[in-house]
Design a protein around this motif. Structure first.
Motif, PDB file in Angstrom:
ATOM      1  N   MET A  27      30.716  30.355  41.460  1.00 40.46           N
ATOM      2  CA  MET A  27      29.789  31.565  42.851  1.00 40.46           C
ATOM      3  C   MET A  27      31.154  31.970  43.454  1.00 40.46           C
ATOM      4  O   MET A  27      30.659  33.190  44.018  1.00 40.46           O
ATOM      5  CB  MET A  27      27.874  31.190  42.833  1.00 40.46           C
ATOM      6  CG  MET A  27      27.646  30.726  42.173  1.00 40.46           C
ATOM      7  SD  MET A  27      25.575  30.625  42.553  1.00 40.46           S
ATOM      8  CE  MET A  27      25.760  31.998  43.905  1.00 40.46           C
ATOM      9  N   ALA A  28      31.249  31.061  43.900  1.00 44.12           N
ATOM     10  CA  ALA A  28      32.420  30.438  45.025  1.00 44.12           C
ATOM     11  C   ALA A  28      33.520  31.756  44.979  1.00 44.12           C
ATOM     12  O   ALA A  28      34.515  32.883  46.051  1.00 44.12           O
ATOM     13  CB  ALA A  28      32.868  29.473  45.635  1.00 44.12           C
ATOM     14  N   GLN A  29      33.917  31.730  43.560  1.00 46.51           N
ATOM     15  CA  GLN A  29      35.280  32.017  43.266  1.00 46.51           C
ATOM     16  C   GLN A  29      34.317  33.835  43.099  1.00 46.51           C
ATOM     17  O   GLN A  29      33.584  34.207  42.653  1.00 46.51           O
ATOM     18  CB  GLN A  29      35.824  31.863  41.637  1.00 46.51           C
ATOM     19  CG  GLN A  29      36.683  33.351  41.457  1.00 46.51           C
ATOM     20  CD  GLN A  29      37.730  32.546  40.595  1.00 46.51           C
ATOM     21  OE1 GLN A  29      38.401  31.405  39.748  1.00 46.51           O
ATOM     22  NE2 GLN A  29      37.356  32.733  38.763  1.00 46.51           N
ATOM     23  N   PRO A  30      35.692  34.767  43.426  1.00 51.54           N
ATOM     24  CA  PRO A  30      35.303  36.282  43.990  1.00 51.54           C
ATOM     25  C   PRO A  30      35.291  36.855  42.619  1.00 51.54           C
ATOM     26  O   PRO A  30      35.719  36.522  41.588  1.00 51.54           O
ATOM     27  CB  PRO A  30      36.500  36.951  44.311  1.00 51.54           C
ATOM     28  CG  PRO A  30      36.972  35.693  44.950  1.00 51.54           C
ATOM     29  CD  PRO A  30      36.421  34.603  44.741  1.00 51.54           C
ATOM     30  N   LEU A  31      34.209  37.941  41.938  1.00 54.67           N
ATOM     31  CA  LEU A  31      34.312  38.447  40.689  1.00 54.67           C
ATOM     32  C   LEU A  31      35.320  39.081  40.232  1.00 54.67           C
ATOM     33  O   LEU A  31      35.489  38.940  38.844  1.00 54.67           O
ATOM     34  CB  LEU A  31      32.513  39.229  40.909  1.00 54.67           C
ATOM     35  CG  LEU A  31      31.347  39.123  41.164  1.00 54.67           C
ATOM     36  CD1 LEU A  31      30.291  40.076  41.105  1.00 54.67           C
ATOM     37  CD2 LEU A  31      31.676  37.533  40.013  1.00 54.67           C
ATOM     38  N   LEU A  32      36.501  39.678  41.319  1.00 56.14           N
ATOM     39  CA  LEU A  32      37.146  40.252  40.770  1.00 56.14           C
ATOM     40  C   LEU A  32      38.432  39.579  40.112  1.00 56.14           C
ATOM     41  O   LEU A  32      39.254  40.171  39.995  1.00 56.14           O
ATOM     42  CB  LEU A  32      37.948  41.452  41.542  1.00 56.14           C
ATOM     43  CG  LEU A  32      36.563  42.712  42.475  1.00 56.14           C
ATOM     44  CD1 LEU A  32      37.598  43.665  43.223  1.00 56.14           C
ATOM     45  CD2 LEU A  32      36.641  43.417  40.457  1.00 56.14           C
ATOM     46  N   GLU A  33      37.646  37.941  40.895  1.00 56.02           N
ATOM     47  CA  GLU A  33      39.033  37.054  40.114  1.00 56.02           C
ATOM     48  C   GLU A  33      38.517  36.201  39.385  1.00 56.02           C
ATOM     49  O   GLU A  33      39.076  35.716  37.952  1.00 56.02           O
ATOM     50  CB  GLU A  33      39.641  35.961  41.684  1.00 56.02           C
ATOM     51  CG  GLU A  33      39.984  37.003  42.545  1.00 56.02           C
ATOM     52  CD  GLU A  33      41.126  38.215  42.067  1.00 56.02           C
ATOM     53  OE1 GLU A  33      41.832  36.888  41.402  1.00 56.02           O
ATOM     54  OE2 GLU A  33      41.813  38.836  42.817  1.00 56.02           O
ATOM     55  N   ASN A  34      37.824  37.013  38.697  1.00 57.95           N
ATOM     56  CA  ASN A  34      37.073  36.151  37.643  1.00 57.95           C
ATOM     57  C   ASN A  34      37.731  36.403  35.761  1.00 57.95           C
ATOM     58  O   ASN A  34      38.120  37.547  36.447  1.00 57.95           O
ATOM     59  CB  ASN A  34      35.502  36.295  36.702  1.00 57.95           C
ATOM     60  CG  ASN A  34      34.490  35.916  37.737  1.00 57.95           C
ATOM     61  OD1 ASN A  34      35.223  34.366  38.668  1.00 57.95           O
ATOM     62  ND2 ASN A  34      33.636  35.783  37.886  1.00 57.95           N
ATOM     63  N   ARG A  35      38.527  35.369  35.203  1.00 57.78           N
ATOM     64  CA  ARG A  35      39.023  35.838  33.815  1.00 57.78           C
ATOM     65  C   ARG A  35      38.730  35.755  33.224  1.00 57.78           C
ATOM     66  O   ARG A  35      37.686  34.848  32.451  1.00 57.78           O
ATOM     67  CB  ARG A  35      40.457  34.688  33.837  1.00 57.78           C
ATOM     68  CG  ARG A  35      41.500  35.223  34.727  1.00 57.78           C
ATOM     69  CD  ARG A  35      42.330  33.544  34.657  1.00 57.78           C
ATOM     70  NE  ARG A  35      43.007  33.659  35.671  1.00 57.78           N
ATOM     71  CZ  ARG A  35      44.595  33.916  35.851  1.00 57.78           C
ATOM     72  NH1 ARG A  35      45.164  34.978  34.699  1.00 57.78           N
ATOM     73  NH2 ARG A  35      45.421  33.993  36.826  1.00 57.78           N
ATOM     74  N   ILE A  36      39.385  37.227  31.936  1.00 54.65           N
ATOM     75  CA  ILE A  36      37.938  36.802  30.598  1.00 54.65           C
ATOM     76  C   ILE A  36      38.769  37.787  30.082  1.00 54.65           C
ATOM     77  O   ILE A  36      40.400  37.772  29.879  1.00 54.65           O
ATOM     78  CB  ILE A  36      36.729  37.725  30.681  1.00 54.65           C
ATOM     79  CG1 ILE A  36      37.556  39.420  31.025  1.00 54.65           C
ATOM     80  CG2 ILE A  36      35.776  37.788  32.141  1.00 54.65           C
ATOM     81  CD1 ILE A  36      36.187  40.969  30.887  1.00 54.65           C
ATOM     82  N   SER A  37      39.028  37.574  28.283  1.00 55.69           N
ATOM     83  CA  SER A  37      39.890  38.439  27.522  1.00 55.69           C
ATOM     84  C   SER A  37      38.580  39.212  26.627  1.00 55.69           C
ATOM     85  O   SER A  37      37.650  39.291  26.564  1.00 55.69           O
ATOM     86  CB  SER A  37      39.546  37.156  26.367  1.00 55.69           C
ATOM     87  OG  SER A  37      40.413  36.313  26.432  1.00 55.69           O
ATOM     88  N   ILE A  38      38.941  40.443  26.347  1.00 52.21           N
ATOM     89  CA  ILE A  38      38.580  41.810  26.375  1.00 52.21           C
ATOM     90  C   ILE A  38      39.716  43.164  24.869  1.00 52.21           C
ATOM     91  O   ILE A  38      40.758  42.776  25.354  1.00 52.21           O
ATOM     92  CB  ILE A  38      37.818  42.234  26.946  1.00 52.21           C
ATOM     93  CG1 ILE A  38      36.772  43.529  26.348  1.00 52.21           C
ATOM     94  CG2 ILE A  38      38.715  43.222  28.164  1.00 52.21           C
ATOM     95  CD1 ILE A  38      35.668  44.124  27.443  1.00 52.21           C
ATOM     96  N   LYS A  39      38.888  43.066  23.680  1.00 49.39           N
ATOM     97  CA  LYS A  39      39.839  42.992  23.200  1.00 49.39           C
ATOM     98  C   LYS A  39      39.154  44.977  22.378  1.00 49.39           C
ATOM     99  O   LYS A  39      37.888  44.397  21.431  1.00 49.39           O
ATOM    100  CB  LYS A  39      40.652  42.901  21.476  1.00 49.39           C
ATOM    101  CG  LYS A  39      41.107  43.565  20.698  1.00 49.39           C
ATOM    102  CD  LYS A  39      41.894  43.191  20.323  1.00 49.39           C
ATOM    103  CE  LYS A  39      42.589  44.168  18.907  1.00 49.39           C
ATOM    104  NZ  LYS A  39      43.358  43.032  18.386  1.00 49.39           N
ATOM    105  N   VAL A  40      39.232  45.991  22.783  1.00 46.57           N
ATOM    106  CA  VAL A  40      38.976  46.798  22.449  1.00 46.57           C
ATOM    107  C   VAL A  40      39.814  48.202  22.309  1.00 46.57           C
ATOM    108  O   VAL A  40      40.564  48.343  22.405  1.00 46.57           O
ATOM    109  CB  VAL A  40      37.426  47.811  23.476  1.00 46.57           C
ATOM    110  CG1 VAL A  40      36.656  46.749  23.393  1.00 46.57           C
ATOM    111  CG2 VAL A  40      37.969  47.887  24.275  1.00 46.57           C
ATOM    112  N   ASN A  41      39.017  49.348  20.638  1.00 46.78           N
ATOM    113  CA  ASN A  41      39.783  50.170  20.476  1.00 46.78           C
ATOM    114  C   ASN A  41      38.752  51.663  20.084  1.00 46.78           C
ATOM    115  O   ASN A  41      38.041  51.654  20.693  1.00 46.78           O
ATOM    116  CB  ASN A  41      40.884  49.924  19.438  1.00 46.78           C
ATOM    117  CG  ASN A  41      41.635  50.803  18.786  1.00 46.78           C
ATOM    118  OD1 ASN A  41      42.167  51.463  19.673  1.00 46.78           O
ATOM    119  ND2 ASN A  41      41.390  51.059  17.468  1.00 46.78           N
ATOM    120  N   ASN A  42      40.129  51.965  21.938  1.00 46.76           N
ATOM    121  CA  ASN A  42      38.835  54.425  21.286  1.00 46.76           C
ATOM    122  C   ASN A  42      37.665  53.910  21.643  1.00 46.76           C
ATOM    123  O   ASN A  42      36.756  54.281  20.896  1.00 46.76           O
ATOM    124  CB  ASN A  42      39.278  54.801  19.897  1.00 46.76           C
ATOM    125  CG  ASN A  42      39.213  55.976  20.241  1.00 46.76           C
ATOM    126  OD1 ASN A  42      39.108  56.668  21.533  1.00 46.76           O
ATOM    127  ND2 ASN A  42      39.032  56.562  19.609  1.00 46.76           N
TER     128      ASN A  42
END
Length: 604
Positions: free
Chosen positions: A23-38
């Protein structure tokens, strides 16, 4: 049951700590992986929110969430993914478990006074995000530092015609980027590792003590949270490779450096500390004014700017001064000062000073000094000094003194070449001139005698003489072991001078004043004073031992009539000049006597 309870409690605490850390880490600095097409933006935002554990807040009437985008991100921050989706057309703000999206307003007819650049500082080779990098604009002196995630945001003036973003980081090559647009935009900046600097930092050159003394130093400010590089230990120098006189200067310089660092820690901000470590550029401004080192016209870059004139309401911090600096409390200068520097409390200079330095409490210089140094308490210069030091308590010169040290307290200099030390206590490793004070000690070429003597007044005297041959101090103590018809003893102080005659012979003259103890209640008895002029001829029988003999001229003022028998006696006796009684009951005795002594000498 108890072990099970303890185990569950431990797991609950562990889960709480992990969740708190996330929770202490800013939301905008959370790392994720995502792949979407159109895919539609609203669906992409929903997937990002699920992966990041938060929700988006936005107005569908303002943001076109029906538009379609393709995203292929692996272990990237949410900030980077959103910038890729919206291409700078949307701003983001965190609020608890929400990220609020706002449409960037169309450019108004009147251009705003300022705009923002933001993005990440990354390692060009590894892609690692770099914390504690310095980002600044040299003309406006606007600056910032990348945070623990490598993210920066800097506010730049719109009206300035030529803007260049300078990026500096220890162990990385400098980067300069021209700012062509005058509007908010996202800019990621990559830095190339400087291999040479990295090797030097990991394998620091080992300097001898002599090298360290000769090198110039400046106040170093450590950056909080940044691991320190531990230098390799310096091996002890061989006895014949370093002159003994160099060791005190080395130690003194290191100690003065510690005092200087303490001042810098007290007044410099964390950002200034980071800029000091990162930025090697020298910036110039004719004038600056500040309240504190980080609140002023030089902003957070004050430690990297040389000013001709500097005015500091409370405290100032700069790279150098070219003409005048005035501070309400403290002036801290990393490099050189030329001109006049005045502070209500203290001046600290990391290198050299030419001019006049005045402080209510103290002046501290890590380099050389030429001019006049005045302080209410103490002056200290780590290297050579040429000029005049005046203080209320202490003057210190770490290397060569060519000038005067004046104080009612302590004067210290490693080598006195010209001028004089004038103080209550004077110390020098070596001196080509004469110190004047109540106690003077010159270690290498001074005059010292430990003397045991006898005379007609005291059967036993012990004296210590210290200073230089031209002028030395005499401390003496005498006693008669409670013999009848004699004073109990005496304690005294005097001055003297000596002249070498060659071949182990020396002639010296002393002027000594002593207080006599006639009764056992020494400090309560009426005062009895003994004043003596002694001339003695000294002959060394070994380099360290000498014999001396000579006449003395004596006056004794005492309220005790009949203290001495002045009638003629057989054998060796003083030549009585006479005695006189006054109306106050004081008797004055005068006589010519003798003194024989055994002296333990230094080599002078």
């Amino acid at each position: 049951m108890k072990p099970v309870i303890i185990h569950k409690a431990f797991l609950l605490v562990l889960i709480f700590l992990v969740s708190h850390s996330l929770m202490a880490q800013p939301l905008l600095e959370n790392r994720i992986s995502i792949k979407v097409n159109n895919e539609r933006i609203e669906e992409v935002l929903r997937q990002i929110g699920e992966k990041g554990g938060f929700s988006f807040s936005y107005s569908p009437d303002v943001i076109d969430v029906k538009a379609r985008v393709s995203v292929n991100a692996t272990n990237q921050s949410i900030r980077e993914i959103l910038n890729e989706i919206f291409k700078g057309s949307v701003t983001f703000k965190e609020r608890r478990k929400y990220i609020i999206l706002h449409k960037v307003a169309a450019e108004p007819e009147r251009q705003p006074d300022n705009f923002f650049l933001n993005g990440y500082i990354i390692d060009k080779k590894t892609g690692e995000r770099l914390r504690d990098a310095s980002i600044y604009e040299a003309n406006s002196l606007v600056s910032t530092v990348s945070n623990e995630y490598g993210y920066y945001r800097i506010k730049l003036p719109t009206a300035h015609p030529n803007l260049r973003l300078e990026v500096r980081k220890e162990e990385y090559s400098a980067r300069s980027i021209e700012v062509t647009r005058r509007q908010d935009y996202y800019l990621t900046i990559s830095l190339t590792p400087d291999t040479i600097r990295h090797i030097e930092r990991q394998n620091p050159r080992i300097l001898s003590r002599h090298d360290t003394v000769q090198s110039r130093v400046e106040p170093r400010v450590e950056i909080p949270r940044t691991p320190q590089v531990v230098s390799a230990p310096v091996p002890a120098a061989e006895p014949d490779t370093v002159a003994p006189a160099s060791r005190p200067a080395y130690t003194l310089k290191e100690r003065l450096q510690e005092v200087g660092d303490a001042f810098v820690y007290a007044f410099a901000s964390t950002k200034q500390a980071i800029h000091t470590e990162n930025i090697t550029d020298t910036l110039y401004r004719p004038f600056q004014a500040s309240i504190l080192p980080f609140i002023g016209t030089n902003h957070q870059l004050s430690g990297n700017v040389i000013n001709d004139v500097s005015l500091n309401l409370i405290a100032g911090y700069s790279l150098g001064v070219g003409a005048l600096e005035v501070g309400g409390l403290v002036n801290i200068v990393r490099w050189d000062v030329q001109g006049i520097q005045v502070a209500g409390l203290a001046n600290l200079v990391g290198r050299d000073v030419q001019g006049i330095q005045i402080a209510g409490f103290g002046n501290l210089n890590i380099g050389e000094f030429r001019g006049v140094q005045i302080a209410g308490t103490a002056n200290a210069t780590a290297e050579d000094f040429r000029g005049l030091q005046i203080s209320g308590w202490a003057n210190v010169v770490g290397r060569r003194l060519n000038g005067w040290q004046v104080t009612p307290g302590l004067n210290y200099a490693r080598v006195v070449e010209k001028g004089h030390q004038l103080g209550f206590i004077n110390y020098a490793d070596s001196s080509a001139t004469t110190p004047f004070g109540y106690f003077s000690y010159v270690r290498q070429n001074g005059y010292r005698r430990y003397e045991v003597s006898t005379d007609e007044l005291n059967y036993f005297n012990a004296s210590f003489k210290t200073g230089v041959a031209g002028f030395y101090n005499v401390f003496t103590f005498g006693m008669n072991a409670f013999l009848p018809g004699k004073p109990l003893g005496s304690i005294g102080y005097g001055i003297g001078t000596a002249r070498r005659l060659g071949r182990g012979w020396m002639l010296n003259g002393d002027l000594v004043a002593s207080r006599m103890a006639v009764q056992r209640q020494f400090w309560r008895q009426p005062q009895a004073g003994h004043y003596r002029i002694a001339v003695a001829l000294e002959k060394k029988i070994t380099p360290r031992i000498a014999l001396s003999l000579g006449p003395t001229l004596n006056l004794l003022h005492t309220p005790y009539a009949g203290l001495f028998d002045t009638s003629p006696r057989r054998g060796l006796e003083p030549i009585w000049i006479g005695n006189k009684y006054d109306d106050a009951g004081i008797t004055t005795y005068g006589w010519v006597g003798f003194q024989a002594a055994l002296r333990f000498c230094n080599r002078i």
